[in-house]
Scaffold this active site. Structure first.
Site, PDB file in Angstrom:
ATOM      1  N   ASP A 263       0.874  -1.169   0.000  1.00  0.00           N
ATOM      2  CA  ASP A 263       0.000   0.000   0.000  1.00  0.00           C
ATOM      3  C   ASP A 263       0.915   1.225   0.000  1.00  0.00           C
ATOM      4  O   ASP A 263       2.107   1.137   0.331  1.00  0.00           O
ATOM      5  CB  ASP A 263      -0.959  -0.007   1.200  1.00  0.00           C
ATOM      6  CG  ASP A 263      -2.179   0.888   0.939  1.00  0.00           C
ATOM      7  OD1 ASP A 263      -2.101   1.769   0.064  1.00  0.00           O
ATOM      8  OD2 ASP A 263      -3.210   0.718   1.623  1.00  0.00           O
TER       9      ASP A 263
HETATM   10  C1  BGC Z   1      -5.063   3.169  -0.065  1.00  0.00           C
HETATM   11  C2  BGC Z   1      -5.081   2.160  -1.198  1.00  0.00           C
HETATM   12  C3  BGC Z   1      -4.905   2.883  -2.499  1.00  0.00           C
HETATM   13  C4  BGC Z   1      -3.612   3.667  -2.464  1.00  0.00           C
HETATM   14  C5  BGC Z   1      -3.313   4.431  -3.737  1.00  0.00           C
HETATM   15  C6  BGC Z   1      -3.835   4.062  -0.121  1.00  0.00           C
HETATM   16  O1  BGC Z   1      -3.922   5.076   0.798  1.00  0.00           O
HETATM   17  O2  BGC Z   1      -5.112   2.503   1.174  1.00  0.00           O
HETATM   18  O3  BGC Z   1      -6.280   1.431  -1.177  1.00  0.00           O
HETATM   19  O4  BGC Z   1      -4.928   1.957  -3.552  1.00  0.00           O
HETATM   20  O5  BGC Z   1      -3.675   4.602  -1.402  1.00  0.00           O
HETATM   21  O6  BGC Z   1      -4.148   5.515  -3.891  1.00  0.00           O
END
Ligand code: BGC
Length: 737
Positions: A263
């Protein structure tokens, strides 16, 4: 003499063959050979450049070897708008408007695996159409508390339902579109509060029975090509550094040969993460060369802290994925976005996701001919939701609001009058309620549309010209990434509004639009008809109008329990939510309806509940058990009939109960379902097969699944509290696997 193969020729050869199944088998070895050959040509620097973000949503390619960057975009309700490589301010051009799909909770409420495939297909096509390689979804974490801000991005409180919907969704994305999913967030990411560092505390049985099955199904049945690790910790380590999760479970046990990405900003240590099996680091900052998997990774290899073989393994996985999605081919799928077909599919899903919670005196569906003036009340009737929720936000090509959908459905013969009814501006509240009550008095029929929205209260107040003093109290977000709700209550005095409208019109229909349950107890007994809709995609308003006026017979069933009060929820009553640095999951496997049914707590609306404009009769249950000493197969056969006057769809649910278990097990566990369409007076025979694990629990002592011999009850039900047929089976020997 050894013959050297020109790599371009080789790639073309693979590409030419790659569409046929037989050729694919043959090509698997060729691809692996090719990958080894490519790796031998890459420098360490080049390899490392493929393992980290070089833009906020892309990696670096290696031009001299025709290796392209991997481009990613958020989902899961559509392909997110474009960002520049180095800024979180959207580019803002007009080329990134897309099809807006119903949220995952809505999709799960359809209980239709066919629609899950279609949702995936739309998302995959659109992602490819927008030039992406990975779509960052679906989100398949378990809904543990009604307060989690991202519940709308997830599917259900039940691991079986989540698995069954996630698998076709993933296949729909990947099968025909040359796109990879990125299933998220692995694992046990069930809250937003302190999400970057929090550590859930749970036992192995709870992990295996509740929080992992959907991920396992995504990998083993869905063949997900990529998976995203969660921010949180598990068993003392960040998920992104977690050898147990990545190496042991994902790779060794489930045979995952795809790519593991972090993530955004979930890695905290180069060596730990690299050795744990993480392949690509993505993050939120723009100092790309300083990422843990950038220069520090090169340094760690040079200093002998990480073997270059570990890096080669990552590159192998990345290249393998690139082949799977045809990144080396001139013949790659183009995808398409904003096609009529994609929009039509969002409508199909929205229609089946709407849940009729209550319908006393059959006041729904409304009869348009009898209504000369219709009052529509509530802010949610008149606002869009596609552009909210943080990473789930998208730019929808359009979004039909409920007010628009109702007007489109009714045309000129009915006068539709609208009153906002509630607002975040507390100074306007009394005025808005009075106006709505007057409107309700003057109309033949009334529909109130309230609920939640993806909102940041502080931002919204500022947009309304109200100065906000930044403190924790006011900084509240609802149904949004990064924050959990603090209570179940309906915001903005909606309870007062609904009560007062119901006082002057007891037939007013109440519609709740949200991604999670809200407290309805203050008015539920006064309301005759209550409908649950969701962030339901670009055609959400059309679908809602069709259900309210009876063009579509509702067939959605709740994928989550709607509690009467927060304290009734297991995470809050027995466990902790949101907890502190650590969160005790003391409720164990008793998540959602597993708890409500076992402890006889009456919810407001139970898991699996959803009414129809017709009635279904269940009869003639047969349960066939076949098995030998190694395996066991159970088939459920029954007759289902539509006894009403309207065509309708019913979700037949199969729950099991282990009567003689030596461990504490929930009173009911969902293990099968089937959605069946029946015309008026039609009957069908339905067969539902239960998988091997259906009767098993996970034994911590033996580290195995165990089906303990003895009596099991099989319940065939219309909801978790509406059991229609029951049969008992006797399992003669114990199975362990
Ligand atoms: C989220 C993810 C997301 C990523 C990219 C993170 O903060 O938890 O689900 O895909 O950001 O935007």
């Amino acid at each position: 003499m050894k013959k050297t193969i020109n790599s371009d020729f080789f790639l073309k050869q693979i590409d030419a063959d790659s569409r046929g199944i037989e050729a694919n088998i043959k090509n698997a070895t060729m691809v692996e050979n090719k990958i080894d050959e490519t790796i031998s040509k890459l420098t360490l620097k080049e390899k490392v450049s493929m393992c980290h973000g070089a833009g906020l949503f892309r990696t670096q390619g290696v031009e001299r070897l025709n290796i392209l960057p991997i481009k990613m975009s958020d989902g899961p309700m559509g392909v997110r708008h474009e960002f520049p490589d180095d800024s979180w301010t959207p580019i803002g051009n007009s080329d990134d408007y897309v099809t807006y799909l119903p949220c995952n909770t809505a999709l799960a409420a359809t209980w239709s695996t066919d629609l899950a495939y279609e949702a995936g297909e739309v998302l995959g096509k659109e992602a490819r159409g927008r030039g992406k390689d990975f779509i960052l979804g679906p989100g398949i974490n378990i809904i543990r508390s009604p307060l989690c801000g991202r519940n709308f991005e997830y599917m259900s409180e039940d691991p079986y339902l989540t698995s069954k919907m996630a698998v076709p969704f993933i296949k729909g994305v990947q099968e025909k579109n040359d796109i990879s999913v990125c299933v998220k967030h692995f694992a046990v990411n069930n809250q937003e509060t302190e999400r970057l560092n929090v550590e859930p505390e749970l036992d192995e049985r709870t992990l295996r029975e509740i929080y992992l099955p959907a991920f396992e199904a995504a990998v083993k049945e869905g063949n997900a090509y990529a998976i995203m690790t969660a921010y949180n910790k598990l068993f003392g380590h960040y998920c992104s550094h977690n050898k147990y999760l990545i190496k042991k479970i994902l790779e060794e046990e489930w045979g995952f040969d795809g790519v593991v990405i972090s993530d955004w900003g979930a890695i905290h240590d180069t060596v730990e993460a690299a050795n744990a099996g993480m392949d690509i680091e993505m993050s939120v900052t723009t100092n790309f060369d300083e990422y843990y998997f950038a220069n520090p990774l090169i340094k760690a290899v040079k200093e002998g802290e990480i073997s270059e073989k570990v890096i080669d393994e990552k590159i192998k996985r990345i290249l393998r994925l690139m082949y799977k999605i045809n990144m080396f081919s001139d013949n790659r799928e183009r995808g398409e976005y904003n096609s009529e077909e994609n929009r039509k599919k969002t409508l199909d899903i929205a229609r089946e996701s709407i849940v009729l919670l209550k319908n006393e005196r059959q006041i729904l569906p409304l009869e348009d001919k009898k209504i000369k003036t219709l009052g529509v009340i509530g802010e949610n009737a008149n606002i869009t939701h596609s552009n909210g929720g943080v990473s789930a936000e998208i730019k929808a090509l359009y979004e039909i609001t409920p007010l628009l959908g109702i007007n489109m459905r009714l045309g000129g013969q009915t006068q539709v009058k609208y009153a906002k009814g509630y607002s975040n501006n507390k100074y306007l509240k009394e005025e808005l309620i009075n106006e709505a009550v007057e409107l309700a008095k003057s109309c033949d029929a009334v529909i109130i549309i309230g609920g939640l929205k993806h909102i940041s209260e502080d931002l919204e107040l500022e947009n309304n010209g109200i100065t906000v003093i930044k403190n924790d109290k006011i900084k509240r977000r609802i149904d949004s990434e990064g924050y959990d709700r603090t209570d179940l209550e309906l915001p903005y005095e909606q309870d007062d509004l609904i009560k007062r409208v119901l006082e002057v019109n007891k037939n007013a229909i109440v519609v709740m639009l949200s991604g999670s349950p809200v407290n309805m107890t203050r008015w539920i007994d006064d309301a005759s008809a209550v409908v649950q809709t969701w962030y339901n995609g670009m055609e959400g308003g059309t679908a809602l109008a069709e259900v309210l006026f009876g063009d579509v017979n509702p067939s959605g069933k709740l994928p989550i329990t709607f509690p009467r009060k927060l304290e009734d929820c297991p995470a809050h009553k027995i466990g902790e939510f949101p907890g502190g640095e650590k969160v005790k999951y003391s409720e164990g496997v008793f998540v959602g309806y597993r708890y409500f049914s076992s402890y006889d707590i009456e919810p407001l609306f139970c898991f699996g509940h959803g009414l129809s404009y017709t009635n279904f009769k269940y009869e003639d249950l047969q349960v066939l058990v076949e098995g030998d000493k190694d395996d066991i197969n159970i088939s459920i056969i029954l007759k289902i009939s539509n006894c009403g006057q309207k065509t309708g769809k019913e979700v037949i649910q199969v729950y099991i109960n282990d009567e003689e278990s030596c461990v504490e097990r929930p009173k009911i566990e969902l293990k099968g379902f089937s959605k069946v369409s029946l015309e008026a007076n039609e009957s069908k025979e339905v067969k539902i097969k239960l998988g091997k694990k259906s009767l098993a629990y996970y034994s911590i002592e033996e580290s195995k699944w165990v089906i303990q011999k003895g009596k099991f009850n099989i319940f065939v039900a219309s909801s978790s509290m509406d059991i229609r047929l029951k049969e008992q089976i006797d399992i003669k020997s114990t199975y362990k696997f």
